[in-house]
Scaffold this active site. Sequence first.
Site, short mmCIF file in Angstrom:
data_model
loop_
_atom_site.label_atom_id
_atom_site.label_comp_id
_atom_site.label_asym_id
_atom_site.label_seq_id
_atom_site.Cartn_x
_atom_site.Cartn_y
_atom_site.Cartn_z
N LYS A 198 -8.52 66.66 6.98
CA LYS A 198 -8.75 65.11 7.32
C LYS A 198 -8.13 64.19 6.42
O LYS A 198 -8.32 64.44 5.23
CB LYS A 198 -10.48 64.89 7.60
CG LYS A 198 -10.54 63.51 7.91
CD LYS A 198 -12.16 63.26 8.34
CE LYS A 198 -12.40 61.70 8.58
NZ LYS A 198 -13.74 61.54 8.66
N LYS A 256 -6.82 65.94 11.51
CA LYS A 256 -7.16 64.38 11.97
C LYS A 256 -6.53 63.48 10.95
O LYS A 256 -6.40 63.71 9.80
CB LYS A 256 -8.58 64.41 11.85
CG LYS A 256 -9.25 63.01 12.33
CD LYS A 256 -10.57 62.95 12.04
CE LYS A 256 -11.31 61.72 12.23
NZ LYS A 256 -12.49 61.39 11.80
#
Length: 337
Positions: A198, A256
């Site tokens: 992330k 992400k």
Amino acid sequence: MGPLPTIRPRRLRQSKTIRALVRETDLPPARLVLPMFLVEGEKQVQPIHGMPGVDRLSIDEAIRRAEKAMSMGVGAFALFPKVPQEGKSADGSSAIREDTLACRSLRAIKKALPEACLIADVALDPFSTVGHDGIVARGRVLNDETVAVLAKMAVVQARAGADIVAPSDMMDGRVGAMRHALDTAGLTDTIILAYSAKYASSFYGPFRGALGSAPVEAPDVPKDKKTYQMDPANAIEAVLEAGLDVDEAADMIMVKPGLPYLDIIARLAAEFDTPVAAYHVSGEYAMLHAAAAQGLMDYEAGLVESLLCLARAGSRVVLTYGALDYAAWWRREHGLA
Ligand code: PBG
């Protein structure tokens, strides 16, 4: 003019039927996850700035939206509660209560739609007055203290009905701690979807706006999430992060945001047998709509292309705010609507 080509790749592009025959990638709606924002109250459908078609929903409305999604082949939902100011604290400790909006919605949606796959977010930011995913002290985000709370949060949410818990906090060691806590509580079937890679991204803007969860400007509060979310310049580190999560028993690993990080998705898909998920995040969704609103491109075509590319790069699962729009397109395309 030289000799005419004998090999002509265009032969396989000459009709819709032939293109469909040799197409390498298909992404059925069953592989999509619809993120949903939740608010307290009843009959609440609150629009979100920059995200047409996405709303903050009260539990009753979330059930209706999920029902509609399921009728279109989308069966998984990632839930993000908007916590009222009085439910927030400096240490985010209300995250482990059994009566949070997240837990109540898990119980209610599971009851109404037992077949739905519910994904609970595990991070402290919605519950934190300072807007960080972990406990902040003396200007730093504490790792091990945060992990202890997150492990409890995962257990509470799994008990409330989460099929999948998804740590989105990027603390070190959280997947292992969570697995241990879940197993100790007898929750051996609860799946862990780790946000493994992330990145500290500007593409989360509309999401933070929707939940009022952006880091606040205050003394002794880090102004961004760069000490825990990853540096966009790094790819090798994503392999390290995912490897740790796999070793700690993550069932799925996530990248992400999505589109700017296709190389990371491809790399993790090649490196690991664990299914890879991609999160087509709020800013990516907002960009499509913003461009379409200016007449610069077609929203649906841009969405379909974005999600197909995520699948082509190697994501088995795709989280997207456009799940219903994509499913409507897919069903038309396959003669189902
Ligand atoms: C926070 C969280 C964020 C998103 C999902 N979980 C925002 C952040 O890290 O600040 C972003 C998703 C999106 O932008 O769609 N734990």
